[in-house]
Design a protein around this motif. Sequence first.
Motif, PDB file in Angstrom:
ATOM      1  N   VAL A  25       0.859  -1.114   0.108  1.00  0.00           N
ATOM      2  CA  VAL A  25      -0.067   0.033  -0.033  1.00  0.00           C
ATOM      3  C   VAL A  25       0.913   1.289   0.032  1.00  0.00           C
ATOM      4  O   VAL A  25       0.645   2.189  -0.536  1.00  0.00           O
ATOM      5  N   LEU A  26       1.958   1.100   0.802  1.00  0.00           N
ATOM      6  CA  LEU A  26       2.611   2.452   1.003  1.00  0.00           C
ATOM      7  C   LEU A  26       3.547   2.537  -0.303  1.00  0.00           C
ATOM      8  O   LEU A  26       3.892   3.709  -0.330  1.00  0.00           O
ATOM      9  N   ALA A  31      -3.116   2.439  -8.728  1.00  0.00           N
ATOM     10  CA  ALA A  31      -4.096   2.169  -7.726  1.00  0.00           C
ATOM     11  C   ALA A  31      -4.627   0.994  -7.557  1.00  0.00           C
ATOM     12  O   ALA A  31      -5.067   0.490  -6.695  1.00  0.00           O
ATOM     13  N   ILE A  34      -2.383  -1.073  -5.447  1.00  0.00           N
ATOM     14  CA  ILE A  34      -2.867  -0.826  -4.027  1.00  0.00           C
ATOM     15  C   ILE A  34      -3.814  -1.461  -3.577  1.00  0.00           C
ATOM     16  O   ILE A  34      -4.081  -1.993  -2.438  1.00  0.00           O
ATOM     17  N   LEU A  35      -5.182  -1.472  -4.289  1.00  0.00           N
ATOM     18  CA  LEU A  35      -6.274  -2.221  -4.020  1.00  0.00           C
ATOM     19  C   LEU A  35      -5.889  -3.951  -3.648  1.00  0.00           C
ATOM     20  O   LEU A  35      -6.268  -4.377  -2.731  1.00  0.00           O
ATOM     21  N   ILE A  38      -4.228  -4.108  -0.394  1.00  0.00           N
ATOM     22  CA  ILE A  38      -5.103  -3.899   0.713  1.00  0.00           C
ATOM     23  C   ILE A  38      -5.786  -5.319   0.857  1.00  0.00           C
ATOM     24  O   ILE A  38      -6.100  -5.837   2.073  1.00  0.00           O
ATOM     25  N   VAL A  97      -1.536   6.938  -8.832  1.00  0.00           N
ATOM     26  CA  VAL A  97      -1.835   7.658  -7.674  1.00  0.00           C
ATOM     27  C   VAL A  97      -0.951   8.899  -7.411  1.00  0.00           C
ATOM     28  O   VAL A  97      -1.285   9.861  -6.882  1.00  0.00           O
TER      29      VAL A  97
END
Lengths: 105, 483
Positions: A25-26, A31, A34-35, A38, A97
């Motif tokens: 995530v970091l 994007a 990142i999902l 998560i 992002v």
Amino acid sequence: MIEAIPLDHVVLVATTLFGIGLYGVLSRRNAVAILMAIELMLNAVNINFIAFSMYVSPDPTVGQIIAVFVITVAAAEVALGLAIVLQIFRNKSNINVDDLDLLRW
Amino acid sequence: MNGSDFAFLLPEIVLVATAITVWAVDFFTPRDRKPDLAWPAAAGALVAMAFLAISWGEHREMFLGTLRLDNFSLFFRFLFLTVAFFVIVGSPGYVRRKLRNAGEFYGLILMSTVGAMGIVSSREFLTAYISLELVAFGFYVLVSHARHEARSNEAGAKYLILGAFSSGLLLFGISLIFGATGSTGYAAIAAALETTPDFGMVWTLGVALVLAGLGFKVAAFPFHSWAPDVYEGAPLPITAFLSVGSKAAGFAFLIRLFAEGLFPVLDDWRVAIGVVAVLTMTFGNLVAIQQANLKRLLAYSSIAQAGYILVGVATLNADTTSGMLLHIAGYTATNLGAFLVVIYFHNLTGKEGIDDLRGLYRRSFLLTLVLAVSLLSLAGMPLFAGFMTKFYLFTAAAASQLWWLIALAVANSILSVYYYLLVLRQAFITPESEEEEQRPAFRLPSHARATLSLLMVLVLWIGIYPSVFVDAAEAGSRALFGG
């Protein structure tokens, strides 16, 4: 009879998985990636719940029920996330992002 | 649990039914009439409020103890319905100008409200988490609801990514607490803590992660970074809803969790929460001073307000709980007033900068008056809600003898006066240019005048004669602490 995997090992795997997700995530800039990171975090949570419910909880079904709920919520979350990302892609043709900079972070 | 218990969930049932009806009717409504769906949606919130009245004084455990309807949950359920009502009533003008799917918009506001009402009643982690996600999912869609505006999309993406991330932290924390105590029910956790006071690192990490996850939800430093961006990019009524509804829901979660579950270990966390509180309010206030956009200024000011409420969490007991409830109620009325002014101002001018307020007192007396009352109340001036509720909260917190915390909170409160007055100076004193003087006075729709006046009366009422609200807040806190 096969010996059960000790709780420590399972929790170690879950924590590692959570750490990988956190790092993803970091550090990821895409994007969708990142999902996915998560999702890794939430799956670590599921492993934890199932392991703890087998070893610790007086009622072994509690953790499993929670895991089912978490999976469901995670699926909904990703669906929503992808819908929003898709909308951004339509407006900007880009899902990095770092380029989401109309509003200062 | 028996059939009649459902009577006590009637407010939630009414809201869900209204939301579904609004969605259904939306299909058959011509586009230019869709913003008027606000009225049935607002009526649904009012009917739900009427049904809440029957659960006054009732203390009921439902669904195997996962839900508990008591005066604490009643207080917050009433608060959320009020918020939903004002947000919906305040939005048709904005919706008409900016948004397409009005029915969906109002329905989702009601659904998020249902989620918030679930959080405050639940005394078990899974139920609270699912309710929290119901709130958050509604907000993800609502924030990015202006589909063709890049800023709204961007705010939605940031909110979703950080919201999902914080849920991940929260859930991992819950799983560790579950691992340490073998239960997710607050009461069972408290019981486990009585027998085993120290669960070691797993427990500490679990509580820390839960606090971090909830810290995101209430936008506490250092987890606040999403708030200003999301507040700025979201449609204005949703910013108003976020800044009061979602924040109050996060605090209700925290208060019930600490009061019913983690109270035995609270002493270990007081200083940590206190430090977060001070950092939150200091950061919010210092950054707010530099803002030129009214929405962003209110975003940072609401971060600072979260810091004041955290003072109550750090010093949690029966008195500070009623202080927090009172402060949340006062803050809600005040902030809604401020945001409604911004919404109506934006509807009329399309602008939201602080400079744009020049000459506001000439163009609309009511807007200026409500803005002044709201900002002075946020600043904590006597006569207004902000002073009374902060006074009550800080006095209660002083009993904990965490003097540094109280002193810094009061100092921050004084500091914040500066930037609120900067806004008022623009509205009242800064002269208009000759060209600007030609601008006509505003014509507000009558429902806008009614809602603005109502909120202003509410702010003054809480500020001058708060006994009704104090009684309600104390009843709410007694539900958690007994006595």
